[in-house]
Design a protein around this motif. Structure first.
Motif, PDB file in Angstrom:
ATOM      1  N   SER A 211     -67.612 -16.426  11.213  1.00  0.00           N
ATOM      2  CA  SER A 211     -66.505 -17.354  11.067  1.00  0.00           C
ATOM      3  C   SER A 211     -65.269 -16.793  11.760  1.00  0.00           C
ATOM      4  N   ASP A 212     -64.418 -17.688  12.302  1.00  0.00           N
ATOM      5  CA  ASP A 212     -63.212 -17.252  13.014  1.00  0.00           C
ATOM      6  C   ASP A 212     -62.244 -16.512  12.111  1.00  0.00           C
ATOM      7  N   GLY A 213     -62.290 -16.797  10.817  1.00  0.00           N
ATOM      8  CA  GLY A 213     -61.357 -16.166   9.904  1.00  0.00           C
ATOM      9  C   GLY A 213     -61.866 -14.912   9.243  1.00  0.00           C
ATOM     10  N   MET A 214     -63.083 -14.509   9.530  1.00  0.00           N
ATOM     11  CA  MET A 214     -63.633 -13.292   8.931  1.00  0.00           C
ATOM     12  C   MET A 214     -62.964 -12.070   9.533  1.00  0.00           C
ATOM     13  N   ALA A 215     -62.830 -11.022   8.732  1.00  0.00           N
ATOM     14  CA  ALA A 215     -62.224  -9.786   9.209  1.00  0.00           C
ATOM     15  C   ALA A 215     -63.181  -9.047  10.126  1.00  0.00           C
ATOM     16  N   ASP A 216     -62.618  -8.279  11.055  1.00  0.00           N
ATOM     17  CA  ASP A 216     -63.437  -7.569  12.041  1.00  0.00           C
ATOM     18  C   ASP A 216     -64.429  -6.616  11.399  1.00  0.00           C
ATOM     19  N   PHE A 217     -64.051  -6.016  10.254  1.00  0.00           N
ATOM     20  CA  PHE A 217     -64.882  -4.985   9.631  1.00  0.00           C
ATOM     21  C   PHE A 217     -65.933  -5.558   8.688  1.00  0.00           C
ATOM     22  N   GLU A 218     -65.980  -6.875   8.517  1.00  0.00           N
ATOM     23  CA  GLU A 218     -66.918  -7.445   7.560  1.00  0.00           C
ATOM     24  C   GLU A 218     -68.339  -7.498   8.129  1.00  0.00           C
ATOM     25  N   PHE A 219     -69.295  -7.512   7.216  1.00  0.00           N
ATOM     26  CA  PHE A 219     -70.721  -7.496   7.557  1.00  0.00           C
ATOM     27  C   PHE A 219     -71.132  -8.799   8.239  1.00  0.00           C
ATOM     28  N   ALA A 220     -71.885  -8.674   9.339  1.00  0.00           N
ATOM     29  CA  ALA A 220     -72.364  -9.850  10.050  1.00  0.00           C
ATOM     30  C   ALA A 220     -73.881  -9.872  10.216  1.00  0.00           C
ATOM     31  N   ARG A 221     -74.501  -8.707  10.315  1.00  0.00           N
ATOM     32  CA  ARG A 221     -75.939  -8.675  10.584  1.00  0.00           C
ATOM     33  C   ARG A 221     -76.522  -7.352  10.097  1.00  0.00           C
ATOM     34  N   GLY A 222     -77.721  -7.402   9.515  1.00  0.00           N
ATOM     35  CA  GLY A 222     -78.360  -6.181   9.056  1.00  0.00           C
ATOM     36  C   GLY A 222     -79.856  -6.226   9.250  1.00  0.00           C
ATOM     37  N   GLN A 223     -80.444  -5.053   9.488  1.00  0.00           N
ATOM     38  CA  GLN A 223     -81.892  -4.937   9.649  1.00  0.00           C
ATOM     39  C   GLN A 223     -82.388  -3.727   8.867  1.00  0.00           C
ATOM     40  N   ILE A 224     -83.625  -3.796   8.427  1.00  0.00           N
ATOM     41  CA  ILE A 224     -84.276  -2.655   7.811  1.00  0.00           C
ATOM     42  C   ILE A 224     -85.756  -2.676   8.167  1.00  0.00           C
ATOM     43  N   ALA A 225     -86.336  -1.486   8.380  1.00  0.00           N
ATOM     44  CA  ALA A 225     -87.773  -1.354   8.653  1.00  0.00           C
ATOM     45  C   ALA A 225     -88.291  -0.168   7.863  1.00  0.00           C
ATOM     46  N   GLN A 226     -89.538  -0.279   7.381  1.00  0.00           N
ATOM     47  CA  GLN A 226     -90.103   0.765   6.524  1.00  0.00           C
ATOM     48  C   GLN A 226     -91.587   0.943   6.784  1.00  0.00           C
ATOM     49  N   ILE A 227     -92.057   2.146   6.533  1.00  0.00           N
ATOM     50  CA  ILE A 227     -93.488   2.445   6.538  1.00  0.00           C
ATOM     51  C   ILE A 227     -93.722   3.555   5.530  1.00  0.00           C
ATOM     52  N   ASN A 228     -94.854   3.492   4.810  1.00  0.00           N
ATOM     53  CA  ASN A 228     -95.102   4.509   3.792  1.00  0.00           C
ATOM     54  C   ASN A 228     -96.575   4.853   3.705  1.00  0.00           C
ATOM     55  N   LEU A 229     -96.848   5.887   2.937  1.00  0.00           N
ATOM     56  CA  LEU A 229     -98.205   6.261   2.554  1.00  0.00           C
ATOM     57  C   LEU A 229     -98.164   6.583   1.066  1.00  0.00           C
ATOM     58  N   LEU A 230     -98.871   5.786   0.267  1.00  0.00           N
ATOM     59  CA  LEU A 230     -98.833   5.915  -1.182  1.00  0.00           C
ATOM     60  C   LEU A 230    -100.200   6.311  -1.716  1.00  0.00           C
ATOM     61  N   HIS A 231    -100.183   7.128  -2.761  1.00  0.00           N
ATOM     62  CA  HIS A 231    -101.416   7.643  -3.354  1.00  0.00           C
ATOM     63  C   HIS A 231    -101.422   7.320  -4.852  1.00  0.00           C
ATOM     64  N   TYR A 232    -102.599   6.926  -5.366  1.00  0.00           N
ATOM     65  CA  TYR A 232    -102.781   6.574  -6.776  1.00  0.00           C
ATOM     66  C   TYR A 232    -103.847   7.498  -7.361  1.00  0.00           C
ATOM     67  N   PRO A 233    -103.455   8.701  -7.801  1.00  0.00           N
ATOM     68  CA  PRO A 233    -104.454   9.658  -8.302  1.00  0.00           C
ATOM     69  C   PRO A 233    -105.102   9.230  -9.606  1.00  0.00           C
ATOM     70  N   SER A 234    -104.419   8.388 -10.384  1.00  0.00           N
ATOM     71  CA  SER A 234    -104.998   7.830 -11.596  1.00  0.00           C
ATOM     72  C   SER A 234    -104.416   6.433 -11.772  1.00  0.00           C
ATOM     73  N   PRO A 235    -104.991   5.609 -12.670  1.00  0.00           N
ATOM     74  CA  PRO A 235    -104.549   4.216 -12.786  1.00  0.00           C
ATOM     75  C   PRO A 235    -103.066   4.042 -13.091  1.00  0.00           C
ATOM     76  N   ASN A 236    -102.411   5.003 -13.753  1.00  0.00           N
ATOM     77  CA  ASN A 236    -101.018   4.851 -14.148  1.00  0.00           C
ATOM     78  C   ASN A 236    -100.047   5.722 -13.362  1.00  0.00           C
ATOM     79  N   VAL A 237    -100.505   6.306 -12.277  1.00  0.00           N
ATOM     80  CA  VAL A 237     -99.659   7.227 -11.512  1.00  0.00           C
ATOM     81  C   VAL A 237     -99.606   6.800 -10.051  1.00  0.00           C
ATOM     82  N   LEU A 238     -98.396   6.825  -9.487  1.00  0.00           N
ATOM     83  CA  LEU A 238     -98.190   6.576  -8.058  1.00  0.00           C
ATOM     84  C   LEU A 238     -97.318   7.691  -7.514  1.00  0.00           C
ATOM     85  N   MET A 239     -97.685   8.198  -6.358  1.00  0.00           N
ATOM     86  CA  MET A 239     -96.831   9.138  -5.636  1.00  0.00           C
ATOM     87  C   MET A 239     -96.957   8.824  -4.149  1.00  0.00           C
ATOM     88  N   GLY A 240     -95.878   9.055  -3.423  1.00  0.00           N
ATOM     89  CA  GLY A 240     -95.954   8.731  -2.011  1.00  0.00           C
ATOM     90  C   GLY A 240     -94.673   9.041  -1.271  1.00  0.00           C
TER      91      GLY A 240
END
Length: 397
Positions: free
Chosen positions: A333-362
């Motif tokens: 918008s024309d009235g938005m301040a220069d420092f305000e948020f306009a666009r964002g991106q995020i990317a992720q990759i993981n490796l997760l392990h389930y050593p038992s039914p109630n445990v997650l580590m990764g």
């Protein structure tokens, strides 16, 4: 005298079903090394809007964090098939508790037959496309909002159709006029010196109509797809004069979870609209000034697009990987301040392990980028290791 109201007379055959209760949750510890820096109040997660676009804003690069804020506990139960309830909290402080490890309500939800009320996932979103990642905040471009609401679901067999009225909470910015003194504008009132205020102090949201949403979901062996729509009245008012106005907010959210190769799932979402930022996972903004000139400036609903695409792959019963990308893009918008948020991106990759039914580590690698209205950008990347142990009391009837 005992003034406790007496229960209504019993009706033959009108008996409450037995109560079934379950206590559940998990304890989760996160060890995070951030190769750069974010706002210290948000160092437990990579929330894109907290990435600085000015080098050194939060100190020198490199930061280690150990936290337990993702830990969660809840209680759920039902009386037969018609009545159910859910009460759930976690330790990740936001708002006035920003940066603290403190209890925070997630859900307080009750249903009677097809009617639900309380705080729960918004009817506009699709929680089932949240990826199998361990970073707390998740995809920046995903519609993600727990809201107070009343919802009615129409029976459709395996499919779902529901409508809701939800608590309105207009995310408003006065943009570049935030610190402008009231007396500096051409149409300043004669007594402006006695007010001693900036324009940013004089405007606030004015919500007098609930948000309306409708959602249809189709479930099948392939997974599911969902379409949701929204209409909003984005109200605002000026405190010194009492003037009120509003903009129309609207949007749609399409999503799908597609089953591939046994347990694998492709999770997709596209959200688009004007004035729906408050319902997005990050970078939400609903209305902003439409002009750089204070006397001529009015408000406009901010156009937004949110995209999320993730793939959850299960190597076997004990190992999995999630990979994906998400983006939020706001119209400037024309009235938005220069420092305000306009666009964002995020990317992720993981490796997760389930050593038992109630445990997650990764371990998970995340990259994020923020762009401001003036085009300045900042990026961040980090590695996170997490250990999570679930608990579930089972039926306590």
């Amino acid at each position: 005298a005992d003034e406790t109201p007496a229960p209504p007379p019993s009706t033959e055959g009108d008996m409450l079903e037995p109560l079934s209760v379950k206590i559940y949750g998990f304890a989760m510890a996160d060890a995070i090394y951030d190769f750069k820096r974010v706002d210290p109040n948000w160092e437990d997660t990579l929330r894109v809007t907290t990435i600085p676009t000015r080098s050194g804003a939060y100190g020198e690069d490199g930061n280690f964090t150990f936290g337990v804020r993702q830990s969660r506990m809840g209680i759920s139960g039902d009386y037969g098939e018609d009545i159910s309830f859910l009460l759930e909290a976690e330790l990740f402080g936001v708002g006035g508790d920003e940066g603290q490890t403190t209890p925070r309500l997630r859900h307080a939800w009750a249903t009677y037959k097809n009617l639900g009320a309380g705080q729960y996932w918004s009817n506009f979103m699709d929680i089932d496309i949240f990826p199998n990642t361990i970073d707390y905040w998740g995809p920046t471009g995903m519609a993600f909002y727990r809201n107070q609401q009343i919802r009615y679901s129409f029976p459709m067999g395996e499919d779902e159709f529901s409508i809701s009225i939800e608590d309105p909470d207009t995310a408003l910015t006065v943009g570049r006029f935030r610190d402008l003194e009231l007396c500096d504008i051409p149409d300043a009132p004669p007594d402006c010196e006695s007010i001693e205020s900036t324009i940013g102090d004089l405007f606030q949201a004015h919500n007098d109509v609930p948000d309306f949403t409708a959602r249809y979901r189709n479930n099948g062996d392939f997974g599911h797809f969902q379409v949701a729509g929204m209409l909003r009245k984005l109200g605002f008012e000026r405190l010194d004069t009492g003037e009120k106005d509003h903009e129309l907010g609207w949007g749609f959210n399409t999503s799908a979870g597609l089953r591939l190769f046994k347990q694998d799932m492709l999770k997709l979402q596209l959200a688009y609209g004007e004035g729906i930022g408050n319902y997005m996972n990050d970078g939400g903004l609903d209305i902003a000034p439409d002009s750089r000139n204070p006397p001529r400036a009015n408000a406009e609903a901010v156009e937004l697009v949110g995209i999320s695409a993730y793939y959850d792959h299960y190597w076997n019963q004990r190992w999995s990987t999630s990979i994906g990308w998400s983006m939020t893009d706001l119209d400037k918008s024309d009235g938005m301040a220069d420092f305000e948020f306009a666009r964002g991106q995020i990317a992720q990759i993981n490796l997760l392990h389930y050593p038992s039914p109630n445990v997650l580590m990764g371990t998970e690698f995340s990259w994020g980028e923020r762009e401001d209205v003036n085009g300045n950008t900042g990026s961040d990347y980090r590695i996170q290791f997490s250990l999570k142990v679930n608990f579930d009391s089972g039926d306590l009837t």
